[in-house]
Design an enzyme around this catalytic site. Structure first.
Site, PDB file in Angstrom:
ATOM      1  N   GLU A   6      -8.181   3.934  -0.863  1.00  9.69           N
ATOM      2  CA  GLU A   6      -8.644   3.903   0.527  1.00  9.69           C
ATOM      3  C   GLU A   6      -8.900   5.318   1.020  1.00  9.69           C
ATOM      4  O   GLU A   6      -8.125   6.234   0.744  1.00  9.69           O
ATOM      5  CB  GLU A   6      -7.547   3.222   1.354  1.00  9.69           C
ATOM      6  CG  GLU A   6      -7.866   3.064   2.821  1.00  9.69           C
ATOM      7  CD  GLU A   6      -6.813   2.183   3.528  1.00  9.69           C
ATOM      8  OE1 GLU A   6      -6.232   1.298   2.862  1.00  9.69           O
ATOM      9  OE2 GLU A   6      -6.570   2.397   4.713  1.00  9.69           O
TER      10      GLU A   6
ATOM     11  N   GLU B 170      -4.103  -5.718   6.838  1.00  6.55           N
ATOM     12  CA  GLU B 170      -2.979  -4.777   6.812  1.00  6.55           C
ATOM     13  C   GLU B 170      -1.915  -5.173   7.834  1.00  6.55           C
ATOM     14  O   GLU B 170      -2.222  -5.700   8.906  1.00  6.55           O
ATOM     15  CB  GLU B 170      -3.478  -3.364   7.128  1.00  6.55           C
ATOM     16  CG  GLU B 170      -2.377  -2.316   7.054  1.00  6.55           C
ATOM     17  CD  GLU B 170      -2.923  -0.882   7.051  1.00  6.55           C
ATOM     18  OE1 GLU B 170      -4.064  -0.674   7.499  1.00  6.55           O
ATOM     19  OE2 GLU B 170      -2.194   0.025   6.583  1.00  6.55           O
TER      20      GLU B 170
ATOM     21  N   GLU C 194     -11.461   2.699   8.800  1.00  5.87           N
ATOM     22  CA  GLU C 194     -10.668   2.912  10.014  1.00  5.87           C
ATOM     23  C   GLU C 194     -11.197   4.082  10.838  1.00  5.87           C
ATOM     24  O   GLU C 194     -10.938   4.157  12.038  1.00  5.87           O
ATOM     25  CB  GLU C 194      -9.188   3.117   9.675  1.00  5.87           C
ATOM     26  CG  GLU C 194      -8.862   4.432   9.000  1.00  5.87           C
ATOM     27  CD  GLU C 194      -7.408   4.517   8.550  1.00  5.87           C
ATOM     28  OE1 GLU C 194      -7.075   3.849   7.557  1.00  5.87           O
ATOM     29  OE2 GLU C 194      -6.609   5.225   9.184  1.00  5.87           O
TER      30      GLU C 194
ATOM     31  N   ASP D 172     -11.705  -1.824  12.260  1.00  4.78           N
ATOM     32  CA  ASP D 172     -10.602  -1.385  13.111  1.00  4.78           C
ATOM     33  C   ASP D 172     -10.915  -1.873  14.523  1.00  4.78           C
ATOM     34  O   ASP D 172     -12.065  -1.798  14.973  1.00  4.78           O
ATOM     35  CB  ASP D 172     -10.500   0.144  13.069  1.00  4.78           C
ATOM     36  CG  ASP D 172      -9.375   0.669  13.922  1.00  4.78           C
ATOM     37  OD1 ASP D 172      -8.337   1.057  13.365  1.00  4.78           O
ATOM     38  OD2 ASP D 172      -9.528   0.714  15.169  1.00  4.78           O
TER      39      ASP D 172
ATOM     40  N   HIS E 243      -8.151  -2.691   8.847  1.00  2.69           N
ATOM     41  CA  HIS E 243      -7.148  -1.654   9.060  1.00  2.69           C
ATOM     42  C   HIS E 243      -6.262  -2.085  10.219  1.00  2.69           C
ATOM     43  O   HIS E 243      -6.729  -2.688  11.179  1.00  2.69           O
ATOM     44  CB  HIS E 243      -7.824  -0.332   9.415  1.00  2.69           C
ATOM     45  CG  HIS E 243      -6.868   0.712   9.917  1.00  2.69           C
ATOM     46  ND1 HIS E 243      -6.848   1.136  11.228  1.00  2.69           N
ATOM     47  CD2 HIS E 243      -5.890   1.385   9.286  1.00  2.69           C
ATOM     48  CE1 HIS E 243      -5.899   2.049  11.369  1.00  2.69           C
ATOM     49  NE2 HIS E 243      -5.302   2.224  10.220  1.00  2.69           N
TER      50      HIS E 243
ATOM     51  N   ASP F 267      -3.871   4.925  -0.776  1.00  2.00           N
ATOM     52  CA  ASP F 267      -4.564   5.391   0.429  1.00  2.00           C
ATOM     53  C   ASP F 267      -4.416   6.907   0.562  1.00  2.00           C
ATOM     54  O   ASP F 267      -3.302   7.404   0.702  1.00  2.00           O
ATOM     55  CB  ASP F 267      -3.931   4.692   1.646  1.00  2.00           C
ATOM     56  CG  ASP F 267      -4.618   5.048   2.958  1.00  2.00           C
ATOM     57  OD1 ASP F 267      -5.552   5.873   2.946  1.00  2.00           O
ATOM     58  OD2 ASP F 267      -4.205   4.498   4.000  1.00  2.00           O
TER      59      ASP F 267
ATOM     60  N   LYS G 141       0.834  -1.201   0.000  1.00  2.00           N
ATOM     61  CA  LYS G 141       0.000   0.000   0.000  1.00  2.00           C
ATOM     62  C   LYS G 141       0.867   1.248   0.000  1.00  2.00           C
ATOM     63  O   LYS G 141       1.850   1.321   0.732  1.00  2.00           O
ATOM     64  CB  LYS G 141      -0.941   0.009   1.199  1.00  2.00           C
ATOM     65  CG  LYS G 141      -2.077   1.013   1.032  1.00  2.00           C
ATOM     66  CD  LYS G 141      -3.229   0.726   1.982  1.00  2.00           C
ATOM     67  CE  LYS G 141      -2.926   1.184   3.383  1.00  2.00           C
ATOM     68  NZ  LYS G 141      -3.981   0.783   4.323  1.00  2.00           N
TER      69      LYS G 141
ATOM     70  N   LYS H 190       0.846   5.524   0.274  1.00  2.00           N
ATOM     71  CA  LYS H 190       0.120   6.717   0.698  1.00  2.00           C
ATOM     72  C   LYS H 190       0.145   7.749  -0.428  1.00  2.00           C
ATOM     73  O   LYS H 190       1.211   7.993  -1.016  1.00  2.00           O
ATOM     74  CB  LYS H 190       0.766   7.312   1.946  1.00  2.00           C
ATOM     75  CG  LYS H 190       0.691   6.374   3.152  1.00  2.00           C
ATOM     76  CD  LYS H 190      -0.719   6.277   3.707  1.00  2.00           C
ATOM     77  CE  LYS H 190      -0.770   5.340   4.903  1.00  2.00           C
ATOM     78  NZ  LYS H 190      -2.112   5.300   5.511  1.00  2.00           N
TER      79      LYS H 190
END
Lengths: 443, 443
Positions: A279, A389, A308, A331, A358, A253, A223, A225
């Protein structure tokens, strides 16, 4: 109750501490909205008259942890004096006692600080329960009678989508093949993906090195960012996609950075790198916005993932009703602990949307692995499109740290919910009095 | 800025106090979910280097007020050192500083305790601003240049419904006839309805007496609490409808008691009493649930009202998008103060849904009257289907208490946002050290 059937485990004390790790110093965990988090926790210990303890936490990002600590103290008054037996024999009632207190519910209801505090307290109760049964939490759930499990869930506000009977039916159906799936998990573990390679604050050189290392360790799902700068994102996504090749999985994300139209256009520009999902494209509250984004990105083969910061089952219900997400990211610390996550996993199953938890932060991997193991063994019976994750930070502070083997979570064996921290770690990182903070604050 | 243009009003201190009124002793404020509220406030005072002060608060229900106090303290660090000039010259930036702090936003974002605290702090800033201009807040808003007003609003996450340009257009169009509407308000006041007659904990005799008194005082619109017991509700609604006659207005309020299907069936059973609206039929988070209820009740001529626990503009946006409410109940203390309520009022106007503020509690009438006066004069230009809640409690603790004349709010004249409390009241009701609480707790 088996071993400890005769032990009531009367709760005599609830303590809570503000524990912070100065992760911002190295940009670990940095994303488009949380540029400098200090991964932290409101850390709860429940003492009982039997000597057995329960450990729980909720994750925070540094500043403001003291507010959650204050909220846990306010909830403690509802917990002390109860026994574990009393709680689990009417767990729904106890859940509602915490979440629907006539005076305190105004502060939520079931959202924000008070819900984070509820999560911390209830995580500790579930830990206590699993320890009383001498089982890791996932195994307590796997072995639990479906009727008892359903009695842990508050169905208020979700009966239009999931009734008690629906839940029971799902759990009963999943009894078939349960043992095989448990064996499979013990053998193979639960598939994971890594977020550790591509935090927003990392340099390209760091990305390259971490990616190389991760590939060597067997990771196949990564993943990245995104969301701060489009040109940057294109460069970083290209770099990662080149590193991992066309067959491995890439997710992106944005951590809520965009408005709806911006999300659609920005992600369209990154579609060339074939991300599986985007995400948190926008506000975690914007169900209809996520639905619009989902609809626009479906033709590009990109799903929407979120959860999350989805604060309760009522929100998840609507995300599912509105086809606003294609991956449910539960989460362990945002909603009302196992109780509410069970409701979410059951609803996700009803809508046939995969749960991909998450994790990360501090303790989130330790906790959520139990939930996703149960989701596979006791609810969904599927690994299709599913993964959990993983972030490679701060595990060394736990007494039963998460174990990853070949990019899979190895089912924990120790009794409990795996979130007991080393007392030495807690002491050093307590804010602001621990040694770590004394040194940093005196600089 | 006029009078005080040369004064910066540097903020040197922010204090916050936990003030509670033991209203539960007499069942004032009791409803189906809040059976015994002690109306309370986190009460904020901003001190400046000019000597001018700003007063703000957020409303709470007793227990847990200390958590909001803790949150205000956490936000204070972002406020002290700024000047009023600095804040209002980039109010959107300051708003986002409070709501999007990189570490603290995890605790919301923009919901629950942290948003209540944001409301308290920003209410005090707006009070300070109005005092600096020597105007009541509603007049500050009425006289404000539309461009400046728009610069106070954070449009993040709502641009799919309301852009900055949309907002400016609405405000510009409402310039026409503004003076006439201001004169009308000064002459007639803003129409109100009363909730004081029919709290859930009141006896039938109390209902009758209060209703008789209210009719004598000129009230024509009445709200009844429902939701705990259907037979009870039928009896109480029949009693009130008989008392007020067929031409006066009746509203019912369930305070989130039901699931979706139950709401529809229960309210259908009360349709014979011709309520204008059902308020908070289910979870305040359930946009799609409210939409289903709205659709089912429309043929019965009953609208859905909600908003007092709607935690931010993103939620209001969706309620409007989904036709999930027919009356927007803004609250002065739940969302991010005037800044966010402006966004909500402008969106409501765009969807042509009337704003009928939530009020009551402690201080809510004092505050929200300013917003609804501005809504009429500067946004909606209409009174059709509009009225502001009024509850007759605790006004005696304010330095500029609300004035009701012939069931209308009389526009306040004193500078500020009307939520300065008498220092003697604050001292007596501080929790747990004030005299009132010392006596009650020692009983």
């Amino acid at each position: 109750m088996t071993n400890c059937a005769k032990m009531q485990h009367g709760i005599v004390n609830v303590t809570v501490r503000d524990v912070r790790f100065p992760t911002s110093l190295e940009q670990h965990g940095s994303d488009a909205m949380h540029t400098d988090p200090d991964y932290s926790a409101a850390y709860v210990v429940i003492d009982t008259d039997s000597g057995l303890k329960g450990f729980g936490l909720t994750f925070t990002c540094g500043k403001g942890t003291e507010i959650v600590v204050c909220a846990v103290k306010a909830l403690s008054g509802l917990v002390v004096g109860k026994s574990l037996q009393e709680i689990v024999s009417d767990f729904r009632g106890f859940y509602r006692l915490l979440t629907s207190d006539s005076q305190m519910r105004w502060l939520g209801p079931e959202k924000g600080v008070i819900q984070l505090a509820t999560a911390a307290v209830l995580n500790a109760v579930w830990d206590l329960w699993a320890r009383a049964e001498s089982k890791p939490l996932w195994k307590l759930l796997v072995d639990m009678d479906p009727k008892q499990m359903v009695s842990c869930i508050d169905f208020r506000y979700i009966t239009d989508v999931l009734t008690e009977k629906d839940a029971l039916d799902i759990l009963m159906r999943a009894q078939e093949g349960k043992q095989l799936r448990e064996d499979q998990m013990l053998r193979e573990g639960y598939p994971a993906y890594t977020t550790s390679c591509a935090w927003l604050g990392y340099s390209d050189q760091q990305l390259r090195q971490l990616c190389t290392d991760a590939l060597r360790s067997g990771w196949t799902k990564f993943k990245v960012k995104v969301g701060a700068d489009l040109e940057d994102d294109i460069r970083r996504c290209r770099l990662i996609r080149e590193m991992i090749g066309p067959d491995n999985t890439l997710m992106i994300d944005a951590n809520q950075r965009w408005d709806v139209a911006e999300a659609i256009s920005w992600v369209s520009s990154l579609a060339q790198f074939k991300p599986l999902w985007i995400e948190e494209p926008t506000s975690p509250d914007d169900i209809l916005g996520h639905a619009a984004i989902s609809k626009a990105l479906a033709p590009l083969g990109i799903g929407v993932a979120t959860g999350e910061q989805c604060h309760n089952r009522v929100m998840f219900k609507q995300f599912l009703q509105a086809s606003a997400l294609q991956f449910v990211q539960i989460d362990s610390c945002r909603v009302g602990s196992v109780n509410e996550n069970l409701a979410v996993m059951l609803m996700a199953h009803k809508f046939q949307v995969p749960v991909c938890p998450h994790s990360g932060g501090v303790g989130l991997c330790e906790l959520v692995q139990h939930l996703i193991l149960f989701d596979f063994i006791g609810v969904s019976a599927s690994l299709s499109g599913r993964m959990c994750e993983y972030v490679d930070h701060l595990h060394e502070h736990f007494t039963s740290p998460v174990v990853i083997r070949d990019a899979h979570y190895v089912p924990p064996k120790d009794p409990g919910y795996s979130c007991e921290m080393l007392e030495s770690s807690v002491q050093r990182h307590e804010y602001p009095e621990g040694d770590v903070w004394k040194q940093l604050l005196n600089k």
